[in-house]
Design an enzyme around this catalytic site. Structure first.
Site, PDB file in Angstrom:
ATOM      1  N   GLU A 100       3.770  -2.822 -13.671  1.00 39.86           N
ATOM      2  CA  GLU A 100       5.385  -3.299 -13.984  1.00 39.86           C
ATOM      3  C   GLU A 100       6.120  -2.165 -14.236  1.00 39.86           C
ATOM      4  O   GLU A 100       6.910  -2.119 -15.191  1.00 39.86           O
ATOM      5  CB  GLU A 100       4.858  -3.743 -15.446  1.00 39.86           C
ATOM      6  N   PRO A 128       0.821  -1.218   0.071  1.00 42.55           N
ATOM      7  CA  PRO A 128       0.061   0.072   0.176  1.00 42.55           C
ATOM      8  C   PRO A 128       0.752   1.282   0.112  1.00 42.55           C
ATOM      9  O   PRO A 128       0.541   2.121  -0.798  1.00 42.55           O
ATOM     10  CB  PRO A 128      -0.759  -0.243   1.372  1.00 42.55           C
TER      11      PRO A 128
HETATM   12  P1  TGC Z   1      18.315  -0.237  -7.613  1.00 40.09           P
HETATM   13  O1  TGC Z   1      19.415   0.139  -6.203  1.00 40.09           O
HETATM   14  O2  TGC Z   1      18.584   0.281  -8.759  1.00 40.09           O
HETATM   15  O3  TGC Z   1      18.602  -2.002  -7.828  1.00 40.09           O
HETATM   16  C1  TGC Z   1      18.699  -2.999  -6.640  1.00 40.09           C
HETATM   17  C2  TGC Z   1      19.103  -4.139  -7.368  1.00 40.09           C
HETATM   18  O4  TGC Z   1      18.422  -4.580  -8.296  1.00 40.09           O
HETATM   19  C3  TGC Z   1      19.340  -4.630  -9.631  1.00 40.09           C
HETATM   20  N1  TGC Z   1      18.350  -4.303 -10.558  1.00 40.09           N
HETATM   21  C4  TGC Z   1      17.929  -5.124 -11.385  1.00 40.09           C
HETATM   22  N2  TGC Z   1      18.060  -6.620 -11.552  1.00 40.09           N
HETATM   23  C5  TGC Z   1      17.350  -7.317 -12.471  1.00 40.09           C
HETATM   24  N3  TGC Z   1      16.452  -6.532 -13.104  1.00 40.09           N
HETATM   25  C6  TGC Z   1      16.110  -5.051 -13.296  1.00 40.09           C
HETATM   26  N4  TGC Z   1      15.313  -4.767 -14.008  1.00 40.09           N
HETATM   27  C7  TGC Z   1      17.038  -4.552 -12.359  1.00 40.09           C
HETATM   28  N5  TGC Z   1      16.919  -3.370 -11.891  1.00 40.09           N
HETATM   29  C8  TGC Z   1      17.641  -2.938 -10.824  1.00 40.09           C
HETATM   30  C9  TGC Z   1      20.289  -3.687  -9.370  1.00 40.09           C
HETATM   31  O5  TGC Z   1      21.395  -3.973 -10.242  1.00 40.09           O
HETATM   32  C10 TGC Z   1      20.582  -3.884  -7.903  1.00 40.09           C
HETATM   33  O6  TGC Z   1      21.215  -5.072  -7.794  1.00 40.09           O
HETATM   34  P2  TGC Z   1      22.285  -5.148  -6.619  1.00 40.09           P
HETATM   35  O7  TGC Z   1      23.293  -6.715  -6.949  1.00 40.09           O
HETATM   36  O8  TGC Z   1      23.365  -4.208  -6.741  1.00 40.09           O
HETATM   37  O9  TGC Z   1      21.523  -5.307  -5.269  1.00 40.09           O
HETATM   38  O10 TGC Z   1      16.851  -0.379  -6.974  1.00 40.09           O
HETATM   39  P3  TGC Z   1      16.149   1.115  -6.369  1.00 40.09           P
HETATM   40  O11 TGC Z   1      15.585   0.649  -5.117  1.00 40.09           O
HETATM   41  O12 TGC Z   1      17.059   2.224  -6.524  1.00 40.09           O
HETATM   42  O13 TGC Z   1      14.868   1.032  -7.666  1.00 40.09           O
HETATM   43  C11 TGC Z   1      15.008   1.005  -9.063  1.00 40.09           C
HETATM   44  C12 TGC Z   1      13.807   1.080  -9.631  1.00 40.09           C
HETATM   45  C13 TGC Z   1      12.753   2.362  -9.356  1.00 40.09           C
HETATM   46  C14 TGC Z   1      14.033   1.228 -11.230  1.00 40.09           C
HETATM   47  C15 TGC Z   1      12.909  -0.276  -9.371  1.00 40.09           C
HETATM   48  O14 TGC Z   1      12.769  -0.401  -8.163  1.00 40.09           O
HETATM   49  C16 TGC Z   1      11.701  -0.476 -10.198  1.00 40.09           C
HETATM   50  O15 TGC Z   1      11.636  -0.838 -11.195  1.00 40.09           O
HETATM   51  N6  TGC Z   1      10.455   0.218  -9.610  1.00 40.09           N
HETATM   52  C17 TGC Z   1       9.157  -0.092 -10.352  1.00 40.09           C
HETATM   53  C18 TGC Z   1       8.305  -1.004  -9.621  1.00 40.09           C
HETATM   54  C19 TGC Z   1       7.842  -1.963 -10.307  1.00 40.09           C
HETATM   55  O16 TGC Z   1       7.663  -2.080 -11.549  1.00 40.09           O
HETATM   56  N7  TGC Z   1       6.683  -2.742  -9.791  1.00 40.09           N
HETATM   57  C20 TGC Z   1       5.845  -3.816 -10.294  1.00 40.09           C
HETATM   58  C21 TGC Z   1       5.186  -4.444  -9.504  1.00 40.09           C
HETATM   59  S1  TGC Z   1       4.737  -6.059 -10.321  1.00 40.09           S
HETATM   60  C22 TGC Z   1       3.458  -5.762 -11.252  1.00 40.09           C
HETATM   61  O17 TGC Z   1       3.102  -4.496 -11.403  1.00 40.09           O
HETATM   62  C23 TGC Z   1       2.717  -6.776 -11.771  1.00 40.09           C
HETATM   63  S2  TGC Z   1       1.412  -6.311 -12.929  1.00 40.09           S
HETATM   64  C24 TGC Z   1       1.255  -7.646 -13.793  1.00 40.09           C
HETATM   65  C25 TGC Z   1       0.036  -7.870 -14.704  1.00 40.09           C
HETATM   66  O18 TGC Z   1      -1.140  -7.663 -14.187  1.00 40.09           O
HETATM   67  O19 TGC Z   1       0.427  -7.912 -15.850  1.00 40.09           O
HETATM   68  P1  FAD Z   2       3.248   5.380  -6.786  1.00 34.94           P
HETATM   69  O1  FAD Z   2       4.576   4.611  -6.713  1.00 34.94           O
HETATM   70  O2  FAD Z   2       2.922   5.920  -5.700  1.00 34.94           O
HETATM   71  O3  FAD Z   2       3.369   6.352  -8.047  1.00 34.94           O
HETATM   72  C1  FAD Z   2       2.591   7.757  -8.093  1.00 34.94           C
HETATM   73  C2  FAD Z   2       3.194   8.543  -9.162  1.00 34.94           C
HETATM   74  O4  FAD Z   2       4.437   9.170  -8.687  1.00 34.94           O
HETATM   75  C3  FAD Z   2       3.369   7.777 -10.604  1.00 34.94           C
HETATM   76  O5  FAD Z   2       3.073   8.720 -11.314  1.00 34.94           O
HETATM   77  C4  FAD Z   2       5.024   7.606 -10.580  1.00 34.94           C
HETATM   78  O6  FAD Z   2       5.360   7.436 -11.967  1.00 34.94           O
HETATM   79  C5  FAD Z   2       5.206   8.886  -9.839  1.00 34.94           C
HETATM   80  N1  FAD Z   2       6.622   8.787  -9.187  1.00 34.94           N
HETATM   81  C6  FAD Z   2       6.900   7.713  -7.912  1.00 34.94           C
HETATM   82  N2  FAD Z   2       8.288   7.681  -8.086  1.00 34.94           N
HETATM   83  C7  FAD Z   2       9.056   8.614  -8.757  1.00 34.94           C
HETATM   84  C8  FAD Z   2      10.148   9.158  -8.990  1.00 34.94           C
HETATM   85  N3  FAD Z   2      11.269   8.891  -8.241  1.00 34.94           N
HETATM   86  N4  FAD Z   2      10.383  10.074 -10.030  1.00 34.94           N
HETATM   87  C9  FAD Z   2       9.094  10.810 -10.617  1.00 34.94           C
HETATM   88  N5  FAD Z   2       7.959  10.451 -10.491  1.00 34.94           N
HETATM   89  C10 FAD Z   2       7.828   9.147  -9.514  1.00 34.94           C
HETATM   90  N6  FAD Z   2       1.944  -5.181  -8.309  1.00 34.94           N
HETATM   91  C11 FAD Z   2       2.522  -6.165  -7.729  1.00 34.94           C
HETATM   92  O7  FAD Z   2       3.217  -6.648  -6.948  1.00 34.94           O
HETATM   93  N7  FAD Z   2       1.692  -7.585  -8.315  1.00 34.94           N
HETATM   94  C12 FAD Z   2       0.797  -7.295  -9.387  1.00 34.94           C
HETATM   95  O8  FAD Z   2       0.192  -8.412  -9.747  1.00 34.94           O
HETATM   96  C13 FAD Z   2       0.398  -6.079  -9.558  1.00 34.94           C
HETATM   97  N8  FAD Z   2      -0.790  -5.959 -10.533  1.00 34.94           N
HETATM   98  C14 FAD Z   2      -1.372  -4.910 -10.694  1.00 34.94           C
HETATM   99  C15 FAD Z   2      -2.459  -4.668 -11.333  1.00 34.94           C
HETATM  100  C16 FAD Z   2      -3.344  -3.404 -11.310  1.00 34.94           C
HETATM  101  C17 FAD Z   2      -4.354  -3.422 -12.027  1.00 34.94           C
HETATM  102  C18 FAD Z   2      -2.507  -2.259 -11.012  1.00 34.94           C
HETATM  103  C19 FAD Z   2      -3.310  -0.947 -11.219  1.00 34.94           C
HETATM  104  C20 FAD Z   2      -1.570  -2.414 -10.539  1.00 34.94           C
HETATM  105  C21 FAD Z   2      -0.694  -3.649 -10.196  1.00 34.94           C
HETATM  106  N9  FAD Z   2       0.571  -3.638  -9.484  1.00 34.94           N
HETATM  107  C22 FAD Z   2       0.952  -5.100  -9.100  1.00 34.94           C
HETATM  108  C23 FAD Z   2       1.115  -2.486  -8.661  1.00 34.94           C
HETATM  109  C24 FAD Z   2       1.785  -1.564  -9.647  1.00 34.94           C
HETATM  110  O9  FAD Z   2       3.048  -2.343 -10.062  1.00 34.94           O
HETATM  111  C25 FAD Z   2       2.031  -0.382  -9.050  1.00 34.94           C
HETATM  112  O10 FAD Z   2       0.836   0.202  -9.063  1.00 34.94           O
HETATM  113  C26 FAD Z   2       3.037   0.801  -9.858  1.00 34.94           C
HETATM  114  O11 FAD Z   2       4.176   0.037  -9.584  1.00 34.94           O
HETATM  115  C27 FAD Z   2       3.077   2.022  -9.398  1.00 34.94           C
HETATM  116  O12 FAD Z   2       2.914   2.058  -7.809  1.00 34.94           O
HETATM  117  P2  FAD Z   2       1.909   2.857  -7.175  1.00 34.94           P
HETATM  118  O13 FAD Z   2       0.567   2.699  -7.441  1.00 34.94           O
HETATM  119  O14 FAD Z   2       2.167   2.723  -5.887  1.00 34.94           O
HETATM  120  O15 FAD Z   2       2.307   4.379  -7.426  1.00 34.94           O
END
Ligand code: TGC
Ligand code: FAD
Length: 406
Positions: free
Chosen positions: A385, A155
């Site tokens: 993602e 959350p």
């Molecule tokens: P940072 O310090 O940059 O990295 C930590 C460690 O991770 C490594 N790393 C990666 N490794 C593999 N693949 C990648 N894409 C990687 N990016 C970074 C990095 O080398 C480091 O490794 P180590 O060995 O030095 O520890 O991490 P940070 O905390 O500064 O965060 C970087 C950031 C913002 C890019 C990352 O946290 C991020 O991608 N945030 C977005 C979160 C996100 O995508 N959440 C998705 C949740 S799951 C979801 O949404 C499923 S929806 C599915 C569906 O319904 O289809």
């Molecule tokens: P926040 O992180 O609070 O971001 C809010 C806004 O701030 C965004 O516009 C973002 O781009 C911006 N922002 C944040 N940080 C920065 C920065 N450093 N600089 C500039 N702008 C910034 N997660 C899972 O783990 N598993 C799942 O299966 C999954 N399924 C999902 C399904 C749906 C339908 C949705 C909507 C989300 C799902 N997610 C899942 C979560 C999803 O990955 C997050 O919603 C997403 O990563 C963004 O996080 P947040 O919603 O907390 O937004």
């Protein structure tokens, strides 16, 4: 209406024929093998037969059509790249991309289910699990007997998952899991959850949580205007006793979940183009049929501009994801390249959906056509993602060497 239980008879089948024809302006088919085309055409036919007739009604009623799960498994949508000895299809990354493209052409929510199962549940077990875990879970997940979900977002920690507070405590015989995850696709009906949690040293670890474990619940999130045919929920852990054998032994740190995201983001880069193609195809056909001022609206320059820009953007994105697929097959695709493709495809798709919606005039806001549904779905795809802006910052960091996150 609950996503978890529905009466199949309550879903109304559309009598409208799905006339989708995929655009291929640059003969990209010539870059595909016979296997790629066979895989793609199989999924395309399945989507036309099983998804298209029901998806509008499911989205309107907010029903996840879980009766499609065996069919998804049959067309190889669950873990397409996982080797056959673990129940996967053993396909390459271009086939995987094409499967995601075709499923999302039908609906982003159905593609979500497949992405999560293959990239976020099967992949971590395959890449980081013990042999016992692989043999136990992967064949069941590939066949759809077990469904899974992936808990990373909390959350209060979305874009910054490294700050998560969900935690495990070593209790000798088991781990005690506490915390909560939010926005979890598939969670309301999942049999297992891959959960990322910090250990006592603050190191992120992955555990496999099973739905019947005491203290674990997965309440559904209602009221979404997007991905209405997909089930999203929370994961709540209240002193859940997780057996030690359920820890993923071969990964520590945030790179574990982020590696899984590379797989899923790659699939989305292809998938979103499926939604874009469906919107373009719908708008193109409509523009030839809809008469205003005595001629088809497709004959007006402003409408042609919209269509010409759509096909140009689709074609550019198709070439980008194909090249990414080649790099991925050679194990050379970088996370930053994947970020660029995910961001570009989703932006392309959402812009095309918005333009196509306008081209359909008033009809564009109805469920008679798929465009508004795709448009609303893509509002989730642009956020999950990794948001649009997060992927831009990943590209920015890659090209400058300067980290904007700290
Ligand atoms: P940072 O310090 O940059 O990295 C930590 C460690 O991770 C490594 N790393 C990666 N490794 C593999 N693949 C990648 N894409 C990687 N990016 C970074 C990095 O080398 C480091 O490794 P180590 O060995 O030095 O520890 O991490 P940070 O905390 O500064 O965060 C970087 C950031 C913002 C890019 C990352 O946290 C991020 O991608 N945030 C977005 C979160 C996100 O995508 N959440 C998705 C949740 S799951 C979801 O949404 C499923 S929806 C599915 C569906 O319904 O289809
Ligand atoms: P926040 O992180 O609070 O971001 C809010 C806004 O701030 C965004 O516009 C973002 O781009 C911006 N922002 C944040 N940080 C920065 C920065 N450093 N600089 C500039 N702008 C910034 N997660 C899972 O783990 N598993 C799942 O299966 C999954 N399924 C999902 C399904 C749906 C339908 C949705 C909507 C989300 C799902 N997610 C899942 C979560 C999803 O990955 C997050 O919603 C997403 O990563 C963004 O996080 P947040 O919603 O907390 O937004």
């Amino acid at each position: 209406m609950s996503n978890q239980n529905y009466d199949l008879n309550s879903i109304q089948k559309s009598s409208k024929k799905d006339l989708f024809e995929a655009p291929d302006y640059y003969q990209i088919d010539e870059l595909l093998t016979d296997e790629h085309k066979l895989v793609r055409d199989t999924v395309r036919s399945w989507v036309k037969k099983e998804v298209s007739p029901i998806i509008e009604d499911c989205a309107q009623k907010a029903i996840f059509p879980k009766h499609l799960l065996p069919g998804l498994a049959e067309v190889g949508a669950f873990g397409p790249t996982i080797p056959a000895n673990y129940g996967g299809a053993g396909l390459d990354y271009i086939s995987y991309g094409l499967i995601m493209q075709e499923i999302e052409r039908g609906d982003s929510g159905i593609r979500s289910t497949a992405s999560v199962q293959g990239s976020l549940v099967m992949y971590p077990i395959f890449a980081f699990g013990s042999e016992e875990q692989k043999m136990h879970y992967l064949p069941k997940l590939a066949s759809g007997e077990y469904m899974g979900c992936f808990g990373l977002t909390e959350p209060d920690h979305g874009s910054d998952p490294g700050s998560m507070i969900t935690n495990i405590k070593d209790m000798g015989d088991y781990y005690l899991l506490n915390g909560a995850k939010m926005w979890i696709s598939n969670s309301p009906f999942a049999d297992i959850a891959i959960v990322w949690a910090k250990d006592e040293e603050g190191i992120i670890r992955g555990v496999i949580v099973e739905k019947d474990m005491e203290g674990f619940s997965a309440p559904e999130i209602h009221g979404k205007w997007s991905l209405r045919a997909s089930a999203s929920g929370e994961l709540v852990f209240d002193n859940v006793k997780v057996p030690k054998k359920n820890l993923l032994p071969n990964i520590k740190g945030l790179k574990g979940p982020l590696s899984c995201l590379n797989q899923a983001r790659y699939g989305i880069a292809w998938g979103a183009l499926g939604a874009a193609m469906d919107c373009y195809d719908t708008a193109l056909r409509y523009s030839k049929e809809r008469i205003q001022f005595g001629k088809p609206i497709g004959g007006f320059q402003l409408q042609q501009k919209k269509l010409a820009e759509m096909i140009t953007e689709i074609t550019k994105a198709q070439l980008l994801v194909w090249r990414l697929g080649v790099l991925k097959n050679e194990n050379r695709a970088t996370p930053a390249q994947i970020s660029m493709a995910k961001r570009n495809s989703v932006e392309t798709a959402i812009n095309i959906a918005r333009e196509a919606r306008q081209m359909l005039g008033g009809m564009g806001i109805t469920g008679e056509y798929p465009v508004m549904r795709h448009m609303m779905n893509l509002e989730s795809v642009v956020t999950y993602e990794g948001t649009h802006d997060i992927h831009l910052l990943i590209t920015g960091m890659d090209i400058t060497g300067l980290n904007a996150f700290v």
